[in-house]
Design an enzyme around this catalytic site. Structure first.
Site, PDB file in Angstrom:
ATOM      1  N   ASP A 173      28.410  18.268  69.424  1.00 60.55           N
ATOM      2  CA  ASP A 173      29.505  17.558  68.992  1.00 60.55           C
ATOM      3  C   ASP A 173      30.857  18.546  69.191  1.00 60.55           C
ATOM      4  OD1 ASP A 173      30.723  14.604  68.221  1.00 60.55           O
ATOM      5  OD2 ASP A 173      31.731  16.638  67.714  1.00 60.55           O
TER       6      ASP A 173
ATOM      7  N   LYS B  99      35.513  14.800  73.564  1.00 60.42           N
ATOM      8  CA  LYS B  99      36.096  14.156  73.303  1.00 60.42           C
ATOM      9  C   LYS B  99      38.041  14.761  73.446  1.00 60.42           C
ATOM     10  CE  LYS B  99      33.979  13.747  68.335  1.00 60.42           C
ATOM     11  NZ  LYS B  99      33.979  15.547  68.213  1.00 60.42           N
TER      12      LYS B  99
ATOM     13  N   ASN C 135      36.708   6.678  65.504  1.00 59.53           N
ATOM     14  CA  ASN C 135      37.888   6.238  64.838  1.00 59.53           C
ATOM     15  C   ASN C 135      38.611   5.477  64.428  1.00 59.53           C
ATOM     16  OD1 ASN C 135      37.390   9.213  62.765  1.00 59.53           O
ATOM     17  ND2 ASN C 135      38.302  10.078  64.730  1.00 59.53           N
TER      18      ASN C 135
ATOM     19  N   TRP D 280      30.763  11.592  60.817  1.00 58.02           N
ATOM     20  CA  TRP D 280      31.320  12.941  61.011  1.00 58.02           C
ATOM     21  C   TRP D 280      31.656  13.254  59.593  1.00 58.02           C
ATOM     22  CZ3 TRP D 280      36.500  12.847  59.013  1.00 58.02           C
ATOM     23  CH2 TRP D 280      37.397  11.734  59.412  1.00 58.02           C
ATOM     24  N   SER D 281      32.106  14.254  59.934  1.00 56.25           N
ATOM     25  CA  SER D 281      31.750  14.888  57.964  1.00 56.25           C
ATOM     26  C   SER D 281      30.832  14.344  57.079  1.00 56.25           C
ATOM     27  CB  SER D 281      33.260  15.355  57.682  1.00 56.25           C
ATOM     28  OG  SER D 281      34.289  15.464  58.069  1.00 56.25           O
TER      29      SER D 281
ATOM     30  N   GLY E 115      31.010  16.032  54.037  1.00 57.65           N
ATOM     31  CA  GLY E 115      32.491  15.728  53.700  1.00 57.65           C
ATOM     32  C   GLY E 115      33.407  17.368  53.681  1.00 57.65           C
TER      33      GLY E 115
ATOM     34  N   SER F 235      27.907  23.873  60.528  1.00 54.38           N
ATOM     35  CA  SER F 235      28.018  25.531  60.330  1.00 54.38           C
ATOM     36  C   SER F 235      27.676  26.659  61.220  1.00 54.38           C
ATOM     37  CB  SER F 235      26.431  25.606  58.943  1.00 54.38           C
ATOM     38  OG  SER F 235      26.686  26.943  58.730  1.00 54.38           O
TER      39      SER F 235
ATOM     40  N   ASN G 215      19.473  22.805  58.035  1.00 51.40           N
ATOM     41  CA  ASN G 215      20.505  21.733  57.683  1.00 51.40           C
ATOM     42  C   ASN G 215      19.248  20.561  59.091  1.00 51.40           C
ATOM     43  OD1 ASN G 215      21.867  22.030  56.423  1.00 51.40           O
ATOM     44  ND2 ASN G 215      23.646  22.142  57.724  1.00 51.40           N
TER      45      ASN G 215
HETATM   46  N1  NAP Z   1      35.687  12.234  65.586  1.00 57.47           N
HETATM   47  C1  NAP Z   1      36.198  13.078  64.664  1.00 57.47           C
HETATM   48  O1  NAP Z   1      37.470  12.832  64.238  1.00 57.47           O
HETATM   49  C2  NAP Z   1      35.886  14.264  63.493  1.00 57.47           C
HETATM   50  C3  NAP Z   1      36.465  14.581  62.375  1.00 57.47           C
HETATM   51  C4  NAP Z   1      35.458  15.399  61.483  1.00 57.47           C
HETATM   52  C5  NAP Z   1      34.023  15.928  62.062  1.00 57.47           C
HETATM   53  N2  NAP Z   1      34.011  16.223  63.504  1.00 57.47           N
HETATM   54  C6  NAP Z   1      32.673  15.947  63.656  1.00 57.47           C
HETATM   55  O2  NAP Z   1      31.521  16.230  62.443  1.00 57.47           O
HETATM   56  C7  NAP Z   1      30.660  17.312  62.574  1.00 57.47           C
HETATM   57  C8  NAP Z   1      30.857  17.323  61.315  1.00 57.47           C
HETATM   58  O3  NAP Z   1      31.732  17.850  59.701  1.00 57.47           O
HETATM   59  P1  NAP Z   1      32.551  18.405  59.644  1.00 57.47           P
HETATM   60  O4  NAP Z   1      32.785  19.828  60.124  1.00 57.47           O
HETATM   61  O5  NAP Z   1      34.207  18.134  58.978  1.00 57.47           O
HETATM   62  O6  NAP Z   1      31.998  18.688  58.069  1.00 57.47           O
HETATM   63  P2  NAP Z   1      30.342  18.589  57.222  1.00 57.47           P
HETATM   64  O7  NAP Z   1      29.334  18.712  58.335  1.00 57.47           O
HETATM   65  O8  NAP Z   1      30.005  17.541  56.545  1.00 57.47           O
HETATM   66  O9  NAP Z   1      30.217  19.883  56.601  1.00 57.47           O
HETATM   67  C9  NAP Z   1      30.364  21.549  57.154  1.00 57.47           C
HETATM   68  C10 NAP Z   1      31.258  22.838  55.770  1.00 57.47           C
HETATM   69  O10 NAP Z   1      30.036  22.426  55.284  1.00 57.47           O
HETATM   70  C11 NAP Z   1      29.391  23.290  54.753  1.00 57.47           C
HETATM   71  N3  NAP Z   1      27.948  23.345  54.991  1.00 57.47           N
HETATM   72  C12 NAP Z   1      26.759  23.291  55.886  1.00 57.47           C
HETATM   73  N4  NAP Z   1      26.007  23.084  56.183  1.00 57.47           N
HETATM   74  C13 NAP Z   1      25.182  23.340  54.668  1.00 57.47           C
HETATM   75  C14 NAP Z   1      24.886  23.515  53.694  1.00 57.47           C
HETATM   76  N5  NAP Z   1      23.230  23.062  54.110  1.00 57.47           N
HETATM   77  N6  NAP Z   1      25.137  24.543  52.127  1.00 57.47           N
HETATM   78  C15 NAP Z   1      25.971  24.623  52.098  1.00 57.47           C
HETATM   79  N7  NAP Z   1      27.350  24.350  52.620  1.00 57.47           N
HETATM   80  C16 NAP Z   1      27.010  24.312  54.280  1.00 57.47           C
HETATM   81  C17 NAP Z   1      29.825  24.634  56.598  1.00 57.47           C
HETATM   82  O11 NAP Z   1      29.778  25.261  55.799  1.00 57.47           O
HETATM   83  P3  NAP Z   1      29.772  27.081  56.698  1.00 57.47           P
HETATM   84  O12 NAP Z   1      30.455  26.235  58.343  1.00 57.47           O
HETATM   85  O13 NAP Z   1      30.328  27.725  55.887  1.00 57.47           O
HETATM   86  O14 NAP Z   1      28.485  26.905  56.697  1.00 57.47           O
HETATM   87  C18 NAP Z   1      31.362  23.738  56.538  1.00 57.47           C
HETATM   88  O15 NAP Z   1      32.195  24.452  55.457  1.00 57.47           O
HETATM   89  C19 NAP Z   1      32.141  18.434  63.630  1.00 57.47           C
HETATM   90  O16 NAP Z   1      32.129  19.814  63.054  1.00 57.47           O
HETATM   91  C20 NAP Z   1      32.582  17.532  64.391  1.00 57.47           C
HETATM   92  O17 NAP Z   1      31.069  17.464  65.556  1.00 57.47           O
HETATM   93  C21 NAP Z   1      34.555  14.716  64.178  1.00 57.47           C
END
Ligand code: NAP
Length: 276
Positions: free
Chosen positions: A49, A79, A142, A189-190, A193, A233, A242
Protein backbone atom coordinates in the site's frame (compact mmCIF):
# COMPACT_ATOMS: atom_id res chain seq x y z
CA UNK A 1 -11.83 -18.20 12.16
CA UNK A 2 -9.68 -19.95 9.56
CA UNK A 3 -7.21 -17.34 8.33
CA UNK A 4 -3.80 -17.73 6.73
CA UNK A 5 -1.15 -15.38 5.31
CA UNK A 6 -2.60 -16.22 1.90
CA UNK A 7 -6.20 -15.34 2.86
CA UNK A 8 -7.91 -12.89 0.54
CA UNK A 9 -11.08 -10.84 0.47
CA UNK A 10 -13.10 -10.85 -2.75
CA UNK A 11 -13.88 -7.27 -3.74
CA UNK A 12 -17.25 -6.27 -5.23
CA UNK A 13 -15.91 -6.75 -8.78
CA UNK A 14 -14.48 -10.22 -8.07
CA UNK A 15 -10.84 -9.12 -7.69
CA UNK A 16 -9.09 -10.76 -4.73
CA UNK A 17 -7.00 -8.72 -2.28
CA UNK A 18 -4.70 -10.25 0.35
CA UNK A 19 -6.09 -9.46 3.81
CA UNK A 20 -2.65 -8.70 5.21
CA UNK A 21 -0.43 -6.27 3.34
CA UNK A 22 2.50 -3.97 3.86
CA UNK A 23 2.19 -0.17 4.25
CA UNK A 24 4.98 2.18 3.24
CA UNK A 25 3.94 5.64 4.46
CA UNK A 26 7.02 7.36 5.94
CA UNK A 27 9.44 4.79 4.49
CA UNK A 28 11.97 7.08 2.84
CA UNK A 29 12.30 6.82 -0.94
CA UNK A 30 15.60 5.10 -1.73
CA UNK A 31 17.45 2.56 0.33
CA UNK A 32 15.10 2.61 3.33
CA UNK A 33 11.89 1.95 1.40
CA UNK A 34 13.51 -0.40 -1.10
CA UNK A 35 15.05 -2.54 1.63
CA UNK A 36 11.85 -2.60 3.67
CA UNK A 37 9.75 -3.67 0.68
CA UNK A 38 12.42 -6.21 -0.21
CA UNK A 39 12.22 -7.71 3.31
CA UNK A 40 8.43 -7.73 3.11
CA UNK A 41 8.33 -9.53 -0.23
CA UNK A 42 10.93 -12.00 1.01
CA UNK A 43 8.83 -12.60 4.12
CA UNK A 44 5.86 -13.44 1.89
CA UNK A 45 3.80 -10.24 1.84
CA UNK A 46 2.11 -9.89 -1.55
CA UNK A 47 0.17 -6.67 -1.02
CA UNK A 48 1.79 -3.22 -0.91
CA UNK A 49 0.00 0.00 0.00
CA UNK A 50 1.62 3.23 -1.20
CA UNK A 51 0.46 6.65 -2.45
CA UNK A 52 1.75 9.36 -4.75
CA UNK A 53 2.17 11.69 -1.77
CA UNK A 54 4.38 9.19 0.12
CA UNK A 55 7.09 10.04 -2.40
CA UNK A 56 8.32 6.44 -2.56
CA UNK A 57 6.56 4.99 -5.61
CA UNK A 58 9.94 4.68 -7.40
CA UNK A 59 11.26 2.53 -4.56
CA UNK A 60 8.15 0.36 -4.67
CA UNK A 61 8.69 -0.16 -8.41
CA UNK A 62 12.37 -0.97 -7.96
CA UNK A 63 11.80 -3.37 -5.06
CA UNK A 64 9.10 -5.22 -7.00
CA UNK A 65 11.47 -5.65 -9.96
CA UNK A 66 14.37 -6.69 -7.73
CA UNK A 67 12.27 -9.33 -5.99
CA UNK A 68 12.08 -11.39 -9.17
CA UNK A 69 8.36 -11.91 -8.55
CA UNK A 70 5.98 -11.60 -11.48
CA UNK A 71 3.96 -8.42 -11.48
CA UNK A 72 0.73 -10.40 -11.13
CA UNK A 73 1.99 -12.04 -7.94
CA UNK A 74 1.84 -8.69 -6.11
CA UNK A 75 -1.28 -6.71 -5.24
CA UNK A 76 -0.34 -3.05 -5.57
CA UNK A 77 -2.34 -0.06 -4.30
CA UNK A 78 -1.56 3.59 -4.86
CA UNK A 79 -3.56 6.79 -4.34
CA UNK A 80 -4.51 10.01 -6.07
CA UNK A 81 -3.37 13.09 -4.17
CA UNK A 82 -5.61 16.04 -3.22
CA UNK A 83 -3.84 18.78 -5.20
CA UNK A 84 -4.24 16.69 -8.36
CA UNK A 85 -8.00 16.68 -7.78
CA UNK A 86 -8.15 20.44 -7.21
CA UNK A 87 -6.05 21.08 -10.31
CA UNK A 88 -8.17 18.71 -12.47
CA UNK A 89 -5.12 16.60 -13.32
CA UNK A 90 -6.45 13.27 -12.04
CA UNK A 91 -5.65 11.29 -15.22
CA UNK A 92 -2.18 12.81 -15.56
CA UNK A 93 -1.44 12.09 -11.88
CA UNK A 94 -2.48 8.45 -12.34
CA UNK A 95 -0.19 8.09 -15.35
CA UNK A 96 2.68 9.67 -13.44
CA UNK A 97 2.16 7.14 -10.63
CA UNK A 98 2.27 4.27 -13.13
CA UNK A 99 5.53 5.66 -14.54
CA UNK A 100 7.12 6.02 -11.09
CA UNK A 101 5.96 2.51 -10.13
CA UNK A 102 7.34 1.24 -13.44
CA UNK A 103 4.21 -0.77 -14.14
CA UNK A 104 1.39 -0.56 -16.62
CA UNK A 105 -1.40 -1.19 -14.12
CA UNK A 106 -2.23 -1.05 -10.42
CA UNK A 107 -4.46 -3.51 -8.61
CA UNK A 108 -6.25 -0.82 -6.64
CA UNK A 109 -6.36 2.93 -7.20
CA UNK A 110 -7.80 5.06 -4.39
CA UNK A 111 -8.92 8.65 -4.03
CA UNK A 112 -6.66 9.53 -1.08
CA UNK A 113 -9.00 12.07 0.60
CA UNK A 114 -12.41 13.51 -0.22
CA UNK A 115 -11.80 17.03 -1.55
CA UNK A 116 -14.88 19.25 -1.26
CA UNK A 117 -16.26 20.22 -4.66
CA UNK A 118 -14.23 17.55 -6.50
CA UNK A 119 -15.87 14.30 -5.40
CA UNK A 120 -18.01 13.55 -8.45
CA UNK A 121 -15.55 14.96 -11.01
CA UNK A 122 -12.74 12.85 -9.54
CA UNK A 123 -14.87 9.72 -9.40
CA UNK A 124 -15.75 10.06 -13.11
CA UNK A 125 -12.02 9.99 -13.93
CA UNK A 126 -11.53 7.02 -11.58
CA UNK A 127 -14.27 5.19 -13.52
CA UNK A 128 -12.52 6.04 -16.78
CA UNK A 129 -9.24 4.67 -15.40
CA UNK A 130 -11.02 1.48 -14.31
CA UNK A 131 -12.64 1.04 -17.72
CA UNK A 132 -9.24 1.47 -19.39
CA UNK A 133 -8.07 -1.66 -17.53
CA UNK A 134 -5.13 0.11 -15.88
CA UNK A 135 -6.62 -0.26 -12.38
CA UNK A 136 -8.13 -3.66 -11.55
CA UNK A 137 -10.25 -2.00 -8.87
CA UNK A 138 -10.99 1.57 -7.73
CA UNK A 139 -11.95 2.89 -4.35
CA UNK A 140 -11.65 5.68 -1.84
CA UNK A 141 -9.86 6.52 1.34
CA UNK A 142 -10.92 8.70 4.25
CA UNK A 143 -14.52 8.96 3.05
CA UNK A 144 -17.11 9.24 5.84
CA UNK A 145 -20.70 8.13 5.27
CA UNK A 146 -21.94 11.49 3.96
CA UNK A 147 -18.99 11.71 1.56
CA UNK A 148 -19.64 8.17 0.29
CA UNK A 149 -23.30 9.09 -0.16
CA UNK A 150 -22.34 12.11 -2.24
CA UNK A 151 -20.05 9.95 -4.39
CA UNK A 152 -22.60 7.15 -4.79
CA UNK A 153 -25.29 9.57 -5.99
CA UNK A 154 -23.51 10.14 -9.31
CA UNK A 155 -21.49 6.93 -9.52
CA UNK A 156 -21.80 4.24 -12.18
CA UNK A 157 -19.26 2.07 -10.37
CA UNK A 158 -19.44 1.50 -6.62
CA UNK A 159 -16.06 1.90 -4.86
CA UNK A 160 -14.49 -1.47 -4.09
CA UNK A 161 -12.84 -0.20 -0.91
CA UNK A 162 -12.87 2.53 1.73
CA UNK A 163 -9.56 2.89 3.55
CA UNK A 164 -9.88 4.64 6.91
CA UNK A 165 -7.99 5.01 10.17
CA UNK A 166 -8.92 2.04 12.35
CA UNK A 167 -7.21 0.98 15.59
CA UNK A 168 -8.24 0.37 19.21
CA UNK A 169 -8.97 4.05 19.90
CA UNK A 170 -10.53 4.85 16.53
CA UNK A 171 -13.24 2.44 15.42
CA UNK A 172 -15.92 3.99 13.21
CA UNK A 173 -18.34 1.09 13.43
CA UNK A 174 -21.16 3.01 11.76
CA UNK A 175 -19.00 3.55 8.69
CA UNK A 176 -17.92 -0.08 8.78
CA UNK A 177 -21.58 -1.21 8.79
CA UNK A 178 -22.46 1.26 6.00
CA UNK A 179 -19.62 -0.13 3.84
CA UNK A 180 -20.60 -3.74 4.58
CA UNK A 181 -24.22 -3.10 3.55
CA UNK A 182 -23.01 -1.76 0.21
CA UNK A 183 -20.34 -4.36 -0.50
CA UNK A 184 -17.47 -1.90 0.02
CA UNK A 185 -14.48 -3.65 1.61
CA UNK A 186 -12.96 -1.87 4.61
CA UNK A 187 -9.23 -1.25 4.98
CA UNK A 188 -7.60 -0.11 8.23
CA UNK A 189 -4.86 2.49 8.09
CA UNK A 190 -2.58 3.20 11.06
CA UNK A 191 -3.64 -0.06 12.75
CA UNK A 192 -0.90 0.52 15.33
CA UNK A 193 -1.71 4.24 15.55
CA UNK A 194 1.52 4.98 13.63
CA UNK A 195 3.36 3.46 16.58
CA UNK A 196 1.19 4.85 19.41
CA UNK A 197 -0.26 1.43 20.34
CA UNK A 198 2.78 -0.79 19.94
CA UNK A 199 3.14 -0.98 23.76
CA UNK A 200 -0.54 -0.82 24.59
CA UNK A 201 -0.99 -2.61 27.90
CA UNK A 202 -4.33 -4.30 27.06
CA UNK A 203 -2.87 -5.81 23.90
CA UNK A 204 0.39 -6.79 25.62
CA UNK A 205 -1.50 -8.57 28.43
CA UNK A 206 -3.73 -10.46 25.97
CA UNK A 207 -0.64 -11.48 23.99
CA UNK A 208 1.04 -13.16 26.98
CA UNK A 209 -1.35 -16.11 26.78
CA UNK A 210 -0.29 -16.82 23.18
CA UNK A 211 3.37 -15.75 23.30
CA UNK A 212 2.47 -12.86 20.98
CA UNK A 213 3.38 -9.16 21.06
CA UNK A 214 0.96 -6.26 21.48
CA UNK A 215 1.19 -5.35 17.76
CA UNK A 216 0.45 -8.96 16.78
CA UNK A 217 -2.65 -8.96 19.00
CA UNK A 218 -3.96 -5.70 17.51
CA UNK A 219 -3.33 -6.83 13.93
CA UNK A 220 -5.01 -10.17 14.58
CA UNK A 221 -8.01 -8.40 16.19
CA UNK A 222 -8.41 -6.31 13.01
CA UNK A 223 -8.14 -9.37 10.74
CA UNK A 224 -10.78 -11.17 12.83
CA UNK A 225 -13.15 -8.29 12.02
CA UNK A 226 -12.77 -9.09 8.28
CA UNK A 227 -10.88 -5.85 7.76
CA UNK A 228 -7.88 -5.57 5.42
CA UNK A 229 -4.74 -4.31 7.15
CA UNK A 230 -1.17 -3.29 6.15
CA UNK A 231 1.14 -2.37 9.03
CA UNK A 232 4.26 -0.37 8.20
CA UNK A 233 7.76 -1.02 9.43
CA UNK A 234 11.23 -0.50 8.02
CA UNK A 235 12.72 -3.14 10.35
CA UNK A 236 13.14 -6.72 9.13
CA UNK A 237 12.36 -8.27 12.54
CA UNK A 238 9.13 -6.26 12.89
CA UNK A 239 8.10 -6.95 9.29
CA UNK A 240 8.43 -10.66 10.10
CA UNK A 241 6.70 -10.26 13.47
CA UNK A 242 3.74 -8.48 11.86
CA UNK A 243 3.04 -11.37 9.51
CA UNK A 244 3.06 -14.03 12.22
CA UNK A 245 -0.62 -13.70 12.98
CA UNK A 246 -1.99 -17.01 11.84
CA UNK A 247 -1.12 -19.50 14.58
CA UNK A 248 -3.46 -18.12 17.24
CA UNK A 249 -7.03 -16.88 17.52
CA UNK A 250 -8.41 -14.27 19.91
CA UNK A 251 -11.50 -15.17 21.92
CA UNK A 252 -14.64 -13.05 21.82
CA UNK A 253 -13.81 -11.78 25.31
CA UNK A 254 -10.32 -10.70 24.26
CA UNK A 255 -11.70 -8.93 21.18
CA UNK A 256 -14.25 -7.20 23.41
CA UNK A 257 -11.44 -5.77 25.57
CA UNK A 258 -9.93 -4.10 22.49
CA UNK A 259 -13.38 -3.08 21.19
CA UNK A 260 -13.94 -1.30 24.51
CA UNK A 261 -10.93 0.97 23.94
CA UNK A 262 -12.79 2.86 21.22
CA UNK A 263 -12.99 6.54 22.16
CA UNK A 264 -13.13 8.05 18.66
CA UNK A 265 -9.71 9.63 19.11
CA UNK A 266 -7.81 9.83 15.84
CA UNK A 267 -4.04 9.69 15.45
CA UNK A 268 -4.34 11.14 11.94
CA UNK A 269 -6.38 13.99 10.45
CA UNK A 270 -10.18 14.07 10.44
CA UNK A 271 -11.57 13.83 6.88
CA UNK A 272 -13.90 16.75 7.70
CA UNK A 273 -10.92 19.07 8.04
CA UNK A 274 -8.88 18.40 4.92
CA UNK A 275 -7.06 21.62 4.14
CA UNK A 276 -3.99 19.97 2.65
N1 NAP B 1 -5.11 6.48 3.47
C1 NAP B 1 -4.50 7.22 4.35
O1 NAP B 1 -4.78 8.42 4.51
C2 NAP B 1 -3.44 6.62 5.20
C3 NAP B 1 -2.96 7.30 6.31
C4 NAP B 1 -1.99 6.70 7.10
C5 NAP B 1 -1.52 5.45 6.75
N2 NAP B 1 -1.98 4.80 5.63
C6 NAP B 1 -1.48 3.46 5.25
O2 NAP B 1 -1.51 2.60 6.38
C7 NAP B 1 -0.20 2.08 6.60
C8 NAP B 1 0.03 1.76 8.07
O3 NAP B 1 -0.18 2.91 8.88
P1 NAP B 1 1.01 3.77 9.53
O4 NAP B 1 2.19 3.73 8.64
O5 NAP B 1 0.45 5.08 9.91
O6 NAP B 1 1.37 3.09 10.88
P2 NAP B 1 1.16 1.73 11.66
O7 NAP B 1 1.30 0.55 10.77
O8 NAP B 1 -0.04 1.91 12.49
O9 NAP B 1 2.45 1.80 12.62
C9 NAP B 1 3.74 1.91 12.10
C10 NAP B 1 4.68 2.37 13.20
O10 NAP B 1 4.79 1.38 14.20
C11 NAP B 1 6.12 0.87 14.25
N3 NAP B 1 5.98 -0.61 14.26
C12 NAP B 1 5.46 -1.40 13.29
N4 NAP B 1 5.44 -2.68 13.68
C13 NAP B 1 5.96 -2.71 14.93
C14 NAP B 1 6.21 -3.76 15.85
N5 NAP B 1 5.91 -5.02 15.56
N6 NAP B 1 6.76 -3.43 17.06
C15 NAP B 1 7.05 -2.13 17.36
N7 NAP B 1 6.84 -1.10 16.52
C16 NAP B 1 6.30 -1.39 15.30
C17 NAP B 1 6.82 1.36 13.00
O11 NAP B 1 8.17 1.65 13.27
P3 NAP B 1 9.40 1.22 12.31
O12 NAP B 1 9.05 1.54 10.90
O13 NAP B 1 10.52 2.06 12.84
O14 NAP B 1 9.60 -0.25 12.56
C18 NAP B 1 6.07 2.64 12.71
O15 NAP B 1 6.58 3.70 13.48
C19 NAP B 1 0.70 3.19 6.03
O16 NAP B 1 2.04 2.79 5.86
C20 NAP B 1 -0.03 3.51 4.77
O17 NAP B 1 0.22 2.53 3.78
C21 NAP B 1 -2.94 5.38 4.87
Amino acid sequence: MNLSFQSVIRLNNGVEIPRLGFGVWQAKNGEEAENAIGYALEAGYRHIDTAAVYGNEESVGRAMKKSGLKRNEIFLTTKLWNADQREHRQMKAFEESLARLDTDYVDLYLVHWPVGGCISETWKVMEEIYRSGRARAIGVSNFKIYQLEELLMGAEICPAVDQMEFNPCMQDNELLAFCRERGIAFEAWSPLGSGAFTRDNTAVQIGKKYGKSGPQVILRWILQKDIIVFPKSVHKNRIEENRNLFDFELTEEECALLDAMNCGKRTGPDPDCVDF
